[in-house]
Motif scaffolding. Structure first.
Motif, PDB file in Angstrom:
ATOM      1  N   ARG A   1      28.395  38.889  30.428  1.00 43.99           N
ATOM      2  CA  ARG A   1      28.210  37.464  30.923  1.00 43.99           C
ATOM      3  C   ARG A   1      28.347  37.484  32.463  1.00 43.99           C
ATOM      4  NH1 ARG A   1      33.731  37.930  30.637  1.00 43.99           N
ATOM      5  NH2 ARG A   1      34.761  36.554  32.087  1.00 43.99           N
ATOM      6  N   SER A   2      27.547  36.357  33.108  1.00 48.04           N
ATOM      7  CA  SER A   2      27.555  36.396  34.564  1.00 48.04           C
ATOM      8  C   SER A   2      28.679  35.248  34.988  1.00 48.04           C
ATOM      9  CB  SER A   2      26.280  35.650  34.948  1.00 48.04           C
ATOM     10  OG  SER A   2      25.137  36.564  34.662  1.00 48.04           O
ATOM     11  N   LEU A   3      29.350  35.752  36.010  1.00 52.20           N
ATOM     12  CA  LEU A   3      30.454  34.916  36.484  1.00 52.20           C
ATOM     13  C   LEU A   3      29.813  34.251  37.661  1.00 52.20           C
ATOM     14  CD1 LEU A   3      32.888  37.707  36.283  1.00 52.20           C
ATOM     15  CD2 LEU A   3      32.376  36.062  34.444  1.00 52.20           C
ATOM     16  N   ALA A   4      30.181  32.832  37.891  1.00 57.48           N
ATOM     17  CA  ALA A   4      29.822  32.040  38.967  1.00 57.48           C
ATOM     18  C   ALA A   4      30.684  32.616  40.419  1.00 57.48           C
ATOM     19  CB  ALA A   4      29.799  30.540  39.024  1.00 57.48           C
ATOM     20  N   THR A   5      31.761  32.812  40.068  1.00 59.00           N
ATOM     21  CA  THR A   5      32.711  33.365  41.236  1.00 59.00           C
ATOM     22  C   THR A   5      33.784  34.474  40.416  1.00 59.00           C
ATOM     23  OG1 THR A   5      34.480  31.485  40.968  1.00 59.00           O
ATOM     24  CG2 THR A   5      32.624  30.904  42.175  1.00 59.00           C
ATOM     25  N   LEU A   6      34.244  34.832  41.403  1.00 60.17           N
ATOM     26  CA  LEU A   6      35.464  35.741  41.143  1.00 60.17           C
ATOM     27  C   LEU A   6      36.822  35.174  40.470  1.00 60.17           C
ATOM     28  CD1 LEU A   6      35.295  38.535  43.894  1.00 60.17           C
ATOM     29  CD2 LEU A   6      34.637  38.881  41.711  1.00 60.17           C
ATOM     30  N   ASP A   7      36.747  33.917  40.784  1.00 62.97           N
ATOM     31  CA  ASP A   7      37.946  33.297  39.804  1.00 62.97           C
ATOM     32  C   ASP A   7      37.809  33.183  38.444  1.00 62.97           C
ATOM     33  OD1 ASP A   7      39.168  32.445  42.421  1.00 62.97           O
ATOM     34  OD2 ASP A   7      37.957  30.670  42.467  1.00 62.97           O
ATOM     35  N   GLU A   8      36.641  33.617  37.898  1.00 67.03           N
ATOM     36  CA  GLU A   8      36.326  33.494  36.440  1.00 67.03           C
ATOM     37  C   GLU A   8      36.568  34.896  35.760  1.00 67.03           C
ATOM     38  OE1 GLU A   8      32.333  32.132  35.698  1.00 67.03           O
ATOM     39  OE2 GLU A   8      32.651  30.326  37.043  1.00 67.03           O
ATOM     40  N   VAL A   9      37.212  35.753  36.615  1.00 68.56           N
ATOM     41  CA  VAL A   9      37.250  37.147  36.150  1.00 68.56           C
ATOM     42  C   VAL A   9      38.389  37.089  35.022  1.00 68.56           C
ATOM     43  CG1 VAL A   9      37.961  39.593  36.579  1.00 68.56           C
ATOM     44  CG2 VAL A   9      36.137  38.322  37.878  1.00 68.56           C
ATOM     45  N   GLU A  10      38.350  37.769  33.944  1.00 70.13           N
ATOM     46  CA  GLU A  10      39.453  38.022  33.071  1.00 70.13           C
ATOM     47  C   GLU A  10      39.961  39.404  32.832  1.00 70.13           C
ATOM     48  OE1 GLU A  10      37.889  36.261  29.640  1.00 70.13           O
ATOM     49  OE2 GLU A  10      37.532  34.034  30.385  1.00 70.13           O
ATOM     50  N   SER A  11      41.127  39.397  32.069  1.00 74.44           N
ATOM     51  CA  SER A  11      41.624  40.690  31.844  1.00 74.44           C
ATOM     52  C   SER A  11      40.580  41.575  31.008  1.00 74.44           C
ATOM     53  CB  SER A  11      42.768  40.705  31.157  1.00 74.44           C
ATOM     54  OG  SER A  11      43.837  40.219  31.799  1.00 74.44           O
TER      55      SER A  11
ATOM     56  N   SER B   1      35.856  40.076  48.268  1.00 76.34           N
ATOM     57  CA  SER B   1      36.638  40.541  47.280  1.00 76.34           C
ATOM     58  C   SER B   1      38.135  39.864  47.319  1.00 76.34           C
ATOM     59  CB  SER B   1      36.975  42.021  47.558  1.00 76.34           C
ATOM     60  OG  SER B   1      35.856  42.705  47.478  1.00 76.34           O
ATOM     61  N   ARG B   2      38.164  38.814  48.292  1.00 76.69           N
ATOM     62  CA  ARG B   2      39.479  38.288  48.597  1.00 76.69           C
ATOM     63  C   ARG B   2      39.913  37.567  47.301  1.00 76.69           C
ATOM     64  NH1 ARG B   2      41.675  37.777  53.557  1.00 76.69           N
ATOM     65  NH2 ARG B   2      39.549  37.976  54.309  1.00 76.69           N
ATOM     66  N   ALA B   3      39.409  36.853  46.670  1.00 82.95           N
ATOM     67  CA  ALA B   3      39.738  35.948  45.402  1.00 82.95           C
ATOM     68  C   ALA B   3      40.242  36.946  44.563  1.00 82.95           C
ATOM     69  CB  ALA B   3      38.655  34.887  44.923  1.00 82.95           C
ATOM     70  N   PHE B   4      39.492  38.023  44.216  1.00 85.74           N
ATOM     71  CA  PHE B   4      39.909  39.099  43.110  1.00 85.74           C
ATOM     72  C   PHE B   4      41.324  39.691  43.429  1.00 85.74           C
ATOM     73  CE2 PHE B   4      39.872  43.532  41.590  1.00 85.74           C
ATOM     74  CZ  PHE B   4      39.639  43.166  40.115  1.00 85.74           C
ATOM     75  N   VAL B   5      41.750  39.695  44.841  1.00 85.79           N
ATOM     76  CA  VAL B   5      43.096  40.466  45.090  1.00 85.79           C
ATOM     77  C   VAL B   5      43.889  39.415  45.039  1.00 85.79           C
ATOM     78  CG1 VAL B   5      44.272  41.382  47.027  1.00 85.79           C
ATOM     79  CG2 VAL B   5      41.941  42.333  46.616  1.00 85.79           C
ATOM     80  N   ALA B   6      43.814  38.051  45.392  1.00 85.99           N
ATOM     81  CA  ALA B   6      44.628  36.924  45.497  1.00 85.99           C
ATOM     82  C   ALA B   6      44.998  36.660  44.049  1.00 85.99           C
ATOM     83  CB  ALA B   6      44.044  35.873  46.001  1.00 85.99           C
ATOM     84  N   ASP B   7      44.112  36.798  43.172  1.00 85.83           N
ATOM     85  CA  ASP B   7      44.364  36.439  41.833  1.00 85.83           C
ATOM     86  C   ASP B   7      45.334  37.763  41.147  1.00 85.83           C
ATOM     87  OD1 ASP B   7      43.149  33.951  41.590  1.00 85.83           O
ATOM     88  OD2 ASP B   7      41.487  34.863  40.633  1.00 85.83           O
ATOM     89  N   GLY B   8      45.175  38.712  41.340  1.00 85.09           N
ATOM     90  CA  GLY B   8      45.985  39.708  40.956  1.00 85.09           C
ATOM     91  C   GLY B   8      47.532  39.648  41.375  1.00 85.09           C
TER      92      GLY B   8
ATOM     93  N   HIS C   1      27.885  47.658  33.290  1.00 83.34           N
ATOM     94  CA  HIS C   1      28.940  46.712  33.686  1.00 83.34           C
ATOM     95  C   HIS C   1      28.526  45.348  32.931  1.00 83.34           C
ATOM     96  CE1 HIS C   1      29.364  49.167  37.421  1.00 83.34           C
ATOM     97  NE2 HIS C   1      30.496  48.598  37.658  1.00 83.34           N
ATOM     98  N   PRO C   2      29.541  45.021  31.963  1.00 74.39           N
ATOM     99  CA  PRO C   2      28.982  43.848  31.044  1.00 74.39           C
ATOM    100  C   PRO C   2      29.041  42.431  31.947  1.00 74.39           C
ATOM    101  CG  PRO C   2      31.117  44.768  30.555  1.00 74.39           C
ATOM    102  CD  PRO C   2      30.306  45.742  31.439  1.00 74.39           C
ATOM    103  N   HIS C   3      29.614  42.524  33.088  1.00 72.92           N
ATOM    104  CA  HIS C   3      30.080  41.333  34.061  1.00 72.92           C
ATOM    105  C   HIS C   3      29.272  41.345  35.150  1.00 72.92           C
ATOM    106  CE1 HIS C   3      33.518  41.921  30.894  1.00 72.92           C
ATOM    107  NE2 HIS C   3      32.812  41.098  30.505  1.00 72.92           N
ATOM    108  N   HIS C   4      28.759  40.307  35.595  1.00 73.40           N
ATOM    109  CA  HIS C   4      28.291  40.332  36.977  1.00 73.40           C
ATOM    110  C   HIS C   4      28.715  38.870  37.746  1.00 73.40           C
ATOM    111  CE1 HIS C   4      25.308  43.764  36.513  1.00 73.40           C
ATOM    112  NE2 HIS C   4      25.705  43.416  35.342  1.00 73.40           N
ATOM    113  N   VAL C   5      28.925  38.936  39.093  1.00 79.45           N
ATOM    114  CA  VAL C   5      29.100  37.847  39.914  1.00 79.45           C
ATOM    115  C   VAL C   5      27.832  37.309  40.262  1.00 79.45           C
ATOM    116  CG1 VAL C   5      30.084  36.996  41.827  1.00 79.45           C
ATOM    117  CG2 VAL C   5      31.256  38.711  40.701  1.00 79.45           C
ATOM    118  N   GLY C   6      27.448  36.117  40.072  1.00 79.70           N
ATOM    119  CA  GLY C   6      26.090  35.329  40.503  1.00 79.70           C
ATOM    120  C   GLY C   6      25.217  35.493  39.395  1.00 79.70           C
ATOM    121  N   SER C   7      24.089  35.214  39.650  1.00 81.31           N
ATOM    122  CA  SER C   7      22.880  35.438  38.885  1.00 81.31           C
ATOM    123  C   SER C   7      22.666  36.754  38.092  1.00 81.31           C
ATOM    124  CB  SER C   7      21.699  34.879  39.270  1.00 81.31           C
ATOM    125  OG  SER C   7      21.180  35.528  40.506  1.00 81.31           O
ATOM    126  N   ARG C   8      22.318  36.905  36.869  1.00 82.84           N
ATOM    127  CA  ARG C   8      22.371  38.282  36.384  1.00 82.84           C
ATOM    128  C   ARG C   8      21.162  38.809  37.007  1.00 82.84           C
ATOM    129  NH1 ARG C   8      21.964  39.558  29.817  1.00 82.84           N
ATOM    130  NH2 ARG C   8      20.884  41.259  30.262  1.00 82.84           N
TER     131      ARG C   8
END
Length: 265
Positions: free
Chosen positions: A5-15, A33-40, A155-162
């Motif tokens: 799946r494609s992710l619009a933003t890093l906020d949509e990243v899941e475990s 990468s800031r949002a990815f670190v903050a969510d961690g 990589h099964p997941h991508h940020v932005g358009s595929r």
């Protein structure tokens, strides 16, 4: 069940996600990468950074539970061994899981092109099996397109358009089982062949689930046969191949004992 799946933003990243983030020439890897670190920090994950020089960016220096791995000392399977050690310690230390941020650079401290694909396959397997979250950041201008195609397709997941190419994804969906989705044609055959060779080399029985494979042309079948022939003591099982694919496989002369590939509905 994991799915591409494609992710619009890093906020949509899941475990369990293994995400590819491609940077534009002017974009800053730390900012992206800031949002990815903050969510961690929010979810209680232990953060592991594999950086360009073994040091965290100053913006991440105060991140909780931060471990920095020097890529110059992590060639080949040692990257997988290192993140497994960190995952084991994260569990003992009370963290939810591991969150890996990998800035992949093309300088002398980064991985060699011939080890990049295997390291990404290792991280894909690790993410799927452990539930860890992995974000890999690439700057396309730093890499030859064929190399970038290989790492993007695992990589099964991508940020932005595929990305338009390659048009397929290969990702882990169970013990000894990988799912293939999308389109495998002449444009993506070389990348598909490289992935197959790496997978076959590390599995006595390789199972590829192809229910979500939309198109599989003669070029893709040819590289599948070539990869299987490399190690005849291994077996590749193609699950979910439709009637047309199985018929074309036989008509192309690949349904012979010398090609250890088994196709099942």
């Amino acid at each position: 069940m994991r799915a591409a799946r494609s992710l619009a933003t890093l906020d949509e990243v899941e475990s369990g996600d293994h995400v590819c983030q491609l940077l534009e020439p002017a974009e800053n890897a730390v900012e992206r990468s800031r949002a990815f670190v903050a969510d961690g920090a929010l979810f209680g994950d232990k953060l592991v950074i594999v950086g360009s020089d073994g040091r965290p960016a100053p913006e991440f220096a105060d991140a909780p539970a931060l471990v920095v791995l020097d890529p110059a000392r992590l060639e080949g399977s040692s990257l997988l061994a290192a993140v497994r050690r960190e995952a084991a310690s994260a569990g003992r230390e009370g963290f939810r899981s591991l969150r890996i941020l990998r800035h992949v650079t093309a300088d002398h401290r980064g991985p060699r092109p011939d080890t990049m694909l295997q390291s990404e396959l290792d991280l894909e397997e690790f993410a799927a099996d452990s539930g860890a979250t992995v974000l890999c950041t690439y700057r396309p201008g730093d890499w030859d397109p064929p190399i970038l195609d290989q790492v993007r397709c695992v990589h099964p997941h991508h940020v932005g358009s595929r990305p338009e190419a390659p048009g397929f994804r290969v990702f882990r969906t169970g013990e000894g089982r990988w799912t293939v989705s999308g389109v495998i044609d002449a444009e993506g055959a070389a990348a598909f062949g490289a992935v197959l060779r790496s997978l076959v080399a590390h599995a006595r029985i390789l199972r590829l689930t192809c229910h979500d494979l939309e198109f599989f042309d003669a070029a893709g079948m040819s590289v599948l046969a070539d990869a299987a022939r490399l190690l005849p003591e291994r077996v590749v099982i193609i699950e979910g191949a439709n009637d047309t694919v199985r018929l074309c496989w036989g008509l192309s002369g690949f349904a012979v004992p010398e090609v250890p590939v088994v196709m099942v509905p």
